[in-house]
Design a protein around this motif. Structure first.
Motif, PDB file in Angstrom:
ATOM      1  N   SER A   1     -11.013  13.787  16.367  1.00 36.58           N
ATOM      2  CA  SER A   1     -11.484  12.453  15.999  1.00 36.58           C
ATOM      3  C   SER A   1     -10.727  11.884  14.805  1.00 36.58           C
ATOM      4  O   SER A   1     -10.688  10.669  14.611  1.00 36.58           O
ATOM      5  N   ALA A   2     -10.137  12.749  14.002  1.00 36.96           N
ATOM      6  CA  ALA A   2      -9.390  12.292  12.832  1.00 36.96           C
ATOM      7  C   ALA A   2      -8.145  11.524  13.257  1.00 36.96           C
ATOM      8  O   ALA A   2      -7.542  11.794  14.296  1.00 36.96           O
ATOM      9  N   ARG A   3      -7.762  10.575  12.452  1.00 32.32           N
ATOM     10  CA  ARG A   3      -6.493   9.881  12.637  1.00 32.32           C
ATOM     11  C   ARG A   3      -5.380  10.784  12.110  1.00 32.32           C
ATOM     12  O   ARG A   3      -5.408  11.209  10.955  1.00 32.32           O
ATOM     13  N   VAL A   4      -4.410  11.110  12.950  1.00 30.04           N
ATOM     14  CA  VAL A   4      -3.304  11.973  12.545  1.00 30.04           C
ATOM     15  C   VAL A   4      -2.045  11.128  12.425  1.00 30.04           C
ATOM     16  O   VAL A   4      -1.611  10.494  13.392  1.00 30.04           O
ATOM     17  N   VAL A   5      -1.480  11.089  11.228  1.00 37.88           N
ATOM     18  CA  VAL A   5      -0.280  10.316  10.928  1.00 37.88           C
ATOM     19  C   VAL A   5       0.857  11.284  10.654  1.00 37.88           C
ATOM     20  O   VAL A   5       0.697  12.244   9.882  1.00 37.88           O
ATOM     21  N   VAL A   6       1.994  11.053  11.277  1.00 42.31           N
ATOM     22  CA  VAL A   6       3.193  11.859  11.026  1.00 42.31           C
ATOM     23  C   VAL A   6       4.131  11.040  10.156  1.00 42.31           C
ATOM     24  O   VAL A   6       4.584   9.962  10.555  1.00 42.31           O
ATOM     25  N   GLY A   7       4.399  11.534   8.949  1.00 43.40           N
ATOM     26  CA  GLY A   7       5.247  10.817   8.000  1.00 43.40           C
ATOM     27  C   GLY A   7       6.637  11.411   7.921  1.00 43.40           C
ATOM     28  O   GLY A   7       6.817  12.627   8.019  1.00 43.40           O
ATOM     29  N   ILE A   8       7.626  10.536   7.746  1.00 44.42           N
ATOM     30  CA  ILE A   8       9.019  10.948   7.610  1.00 44.42           C
ATOM     31  C   ILE A   8       9.642  10.155   6.469  1.00 44.42           C
ATOM     32  O   ILE A   8       9.397   8.959   6.320  1.00 44.42           O
ATOM     33  N   GLY A   9      10.464  10.816   5.668  1.00 49.77           N
ATOM     34  CA  GLY A   9      11.176  10.130   4.598  1.00 49.77           C
ATOM     35  C   GLY A   9      12.291   9.256   5.145  1.00 49.77           C
ATOM     36  O   GLY A   9      13.024   9.657   6.059  1.00 49.77           O
ATOM     37  N   GLU A  10      12.433   8.077   4.593  1.00 46.59           N
ATOM     38  CA  GLU A  10      13.472   7.152   5.045  1.00 46.59           C
ATOM     39  C   GLU A  10      14.874   7.723   4.843  1.00 46.59           C
ATOM     40  O   GLU A  10      15.811   7.345   5.549  1.00 46.59           O
ATOM     41  N   ASP A  11      15.018   8.646   3.893  1.00 50.52           N
ATOM     42  CA  ASP A  11      16.327   9.219   3.586  1.00 50.52           C
ATOM     43  C   ASP A  11      16.563  10.552   4.296  1.00 50.52           C
ATOM     44  O   ASP A  11      17.547  11.242   3.999  1.00 50.52           O
ATOM     45  N   SER A  12      15.679  10.924   5.211  1.00 51.13           N
ATOM     46  CA  SER A  12      15.745  12.250   5.829  1.00 51.13           C
ATOM     47  C   SER A  12      16.383  12.254   7.212  1.00 51.13           C
ATOM     48  O   SER A  12      16.309  13.267   7.917  1.00 51.13           O
ATOM     49  N   ALA A  13      16.990  11.166   7.612  1.00 49.29           N
ATOM     50  CA  ALA A  13      17.529  11.053   8.973  1.00 49.29           C
ATOM     51  C   ALA A  13      18.451  12.223   9.296  1.00 49.29           C
ATOM     52  O   ALA A  13      19.365  12.545   8.527  1.00 49.29           O
TER      53      ALA A  13
ATOM     54  N   THR B   1      -8.660  11.288   8.043  1.00 56.25           N
ATOM     55  CA  THR B   1      -7.252  10.909   8.168  1.00 56.25           C
ATOM     56  C   THR B   1      -6.395  12.074   7.708  1.00 56.25           C
ATOM     57  O   THR B   1      -6.595  12.604   6.611  1.00 56.25           O
ATOM     58  N   VAL B   2      -5.464  12.477   8.544  1.00 63.70           N
ATOM     59  CA  VAL B   2      -4.574  13.593   8.247  1.00 63.70           C
ATOM     60  C   VAL B   2      -3.142  13.069   8.270  1.00 63.70           C
ATOM     61  O   VAL B   2      -2.677  12.568   9.303  1.00 63.70           O
ATOM     62  N   ILE B   3      -2.452  13.162   7.137  1.00 64.17           N
ATOM     63  CA  ILE B   3      -1.073  12.678   7.036  1.00 64.17           C
ATOM     64  C   ILE B   3      -0.170  13.888   6.834  1.00 64.17           C
ATOM     65  O   ILE B   3      -0.216  14.544   5.797  1.00 64.17           O
ATOM     66  N   ALA B   4       0.625  14.187   7.846  1.00 59.78           N
ATOM     67  CA  ALA B   4       1.556  15.317   7.804  1.00 59.78           C
ATOM     68  C   ALA B   4       2.955  14.768   7.521  1.00 59.78           C
ATOM     69  O   ALA B   4       3.590  14.184   8.393  1.00 59.78           O
TER      70      ALA B   4
ATOM     71  N   ALA C   1       5.793  12.437  18.990  1.00 59.82           N
ATOM     72  CA  ALA C   1       5.843  12.189  20.425  1.00 59.82           C
ATOM     73  C   ALA C   1       4.823  13.050  21.158  1.00 59.82           C
ATOM     74  O   ALA C   1       4.178  12.602  22.116  1.00 59.82           O
ATOM     75  N   GLY C   2       4.653  14.279  20.696  1.00 56.14           N
ATOM     76  CA  GLY C   2       3.742  15.202  21.355  1.00 56.14           C
ATOM     77  C   GLY C   2       2.282  14.823  21.239  1.00 56.14           C
ATOM     78  O   GLY C   2       1.472  15.193  22.105  1.00 56.14           O
ATOM     79  N   ILE C   3       1.934  14.099  20.177  1.00 58.12           N
ATOM     80  CA  ILE C   3       0.532  13.683  20.020  1.00 58.12           C
ATOM     81  C   ILE C   3       0.347  12.202  20.332  1.00 58.12           C
ATOM     82  O   ILE C   3      -0.731  11.647  20.121  1.00 58.12           O
ATOM     83  N   GLY C   4       1.411  11.568  20.824  1.00 63.39           N
ATOM     84  CA  GLY C   4       1.300  10.195  21.300  1.00 63.39           C
ATOM     85  C   GLY C   4       1.197   9.151  20.216  1.00 63.39           C
ATOM     86  O   GLY C   4       0.462   8.165  20.359  1.00 63.39           O
ATOM     87  N   THR C   5       1.969   9.319  19.144  1.00 63.42           N
ATOM     88  CA  THR C   5       1.942   8.336  18.065  1.00 63.42           C
ATOM     89  C   THR C   5       3.359   8.059  17.596  1.00 63.42           C
ATOM     90  O   THR C   5       4.292   8.799  17.920  1.00 63.42           O
ATOM     91  N   GLU C   6       3.534   6.991  16.843  1.00 68.58           N
ATOM     92  CA  GLU C   6       4.825   6.673  16.253  1.00 68.58           C
ATOM     93  C   GLU C   6       4.876   7.203  14.823  1.00 68.58           C
ATOM     94  O   GLU C   6       3.900   7.073  14.074  1.00 68.58           O
ATOM     95  N   PRO C   7       5.979   7.818  14.412  1.00 63.70           N
ATOM     96  CA  PRO C   7       6.070   8.283  13.019  1.00 63.70           C
ATOM     97  C   PRO C   7       6.042   7.116  12.044  1.00 63.70           C
ATOM     98  O   PRO C   7       6.468   6.005  12.371  1.00 63.70           O
ATOM     99  N   VAL C   8       5.533   7.372  10.865  1.00 65.31           N
ATOM    100  CA  VAL C   8       5.457   6.375   9.798  1.00 65.31           C
ATOM    101  C   VAL C   8       6.487   6.732   8.736  1.00 65.31           C
ATOM    102  O   VAL C   8       6.539   7.874   8.273  1.00 65.31           O
ATOM    103  N   MET C   9       7.291   5.782   8.357  1.00 65.89           N
ATOM    104  CA  MET C   9       8.346   6.022   7.383  1.00 65.89           C
ATOM    105  C   MET C   9       7.817   5.835   5.961  1.00 65.89           C
ATOM    106  O   MET C   9       7.097   4.880   5.672  1.00 65.89           O
TER     107      MET C   9
END
Length: 280
Positions: A221-233, A126-129, A246-254
């Motif tokens: 094969s790893a799960r790639v998660v893109v994280g964003i801060g709720e206050d970073s809009a 699992t990779v969380i960026a 969007a480029g890797i076909g996933t929804e960002p996680v807040m």
């Protein structure tokens, strides 16, 4: 650049690993599945409160990236790149010998873990960026790169506050001059100043010019998660993270907080991280 000075509540074992061109200071705490917490230029101390919380049921690896803090270089003039830092991280995970790991990187560390996912997907399941500054993915990349060169030049000329003012403006982070003076003016810790100088002189350019291989990240094969801060809009890293997702076909996680939410409120960030890991 914020570094937590809160002492660790969990016993951490510290050591140094010899790697090509550097000696990597790292800490290991807890027992269980491996989680690596990665920053750039933020070091191990910034992640200590979050690491303490995770160590209840995980083995947690934190480190000072090469050239930062307690990780000296053979050649202090060597530039830091995400690929080089990813190789360091791969060596640390292999050395700890408790992987494959969850790897969570924030800011420049998020770029590091993406580079690790591309180069050594066998080492992370699992990779969380969290908020990677991927200027190369944005349509205004040329303008952003020019502003990066301006802030580097400003810093190296000796105008520290001016450089941070330009940095925050480029990152779309509102910060009054009074706060900049409080954070980066006056008498400061010598190591903090050395790390800051290395960041501007040898790390910032390589991190913000790195371009992920979106095809490779979609294929790992790893799960790639893109994280964003709720206050970073609206901030630069919010924009870049959304393009990456969007480029890797996933929804960002807040995640709670802003760009350094893991340090601003470790308990809230830890709770959300637990939810994300439970979804694996």
């Amino acid at each position: 650049m914020n570094r937590s000075t809160t002492p660790s509540a969990t016993s951490a074992t510290s050591a140094t690993l010899e790697v090509p061109g550097a000696r990597l200071y790292h800490e290991v705490r807890g027992q269980g599945p491996l989680v690596a917490l990665v920053g750039s230029p933020m070091g191990a101390d910034s992640f200590a409160p979050l690491a303490d919380l995770l160590a209840a049921d995980h083995t947690v690896l934190t480190t000072d990236p090469r050239g930062i803090g307690r990780s000296p270089l053979d050649d202090p003039a060597q530039d830091s790149t995400p690929d080089l830092r990813a190789d360091d991280l791969a060596r640390l995970i292999t050395h700890v010998d408790a992987g494959p790991a969850v790897v969570l990187g924030s800011s420049g560390g998020a770029v590091t873990v993406l580079a690790l996912a591309q180069a050594r997907p066998d080492l992370a399941h699992t990779v969380i960026a969290h908020e990677p500054p991927l200027n190369e993915l944005l349509p205004d990349r040329d303008r952003l790169h020019a502003r990066t060169e301006e802030m580097i030049s400003t810093y190296l000329s000796g105008d520290v506050i001016g450089a941070w003012r330009q940095f925050m403006a480029s990152a779309d982070i509102a910060m009054p001059d009074e706060a900049l003076q409080q954070m980066f003016g006056g008498d400061r810790d010598a190591q903090e100043v050395a790390d800051e100088r290395r960041f501007y002189g040898h790390e910032l350019r390589g991190t913000t010019h790195w371009r992920p291989d979106l095809d490779a990240l979609r294929a790992v094969s790893a799960r790639v998660v893109v994280g964003i801060g709720e206050d970073s809009a609206g901030e630069l890293c919010d924009r870049a993270s959304r393009v990456l997702a969007a480029g890797i076909g996933t929804e960002p996680v807040m995640f709670p907080g802003g760009h350094i939410g893991f340090a601003e409120d470790p308990e809230a960030f830890h709770g959300r991280l637990r939810e994300v890991l439970a979804q694996a």
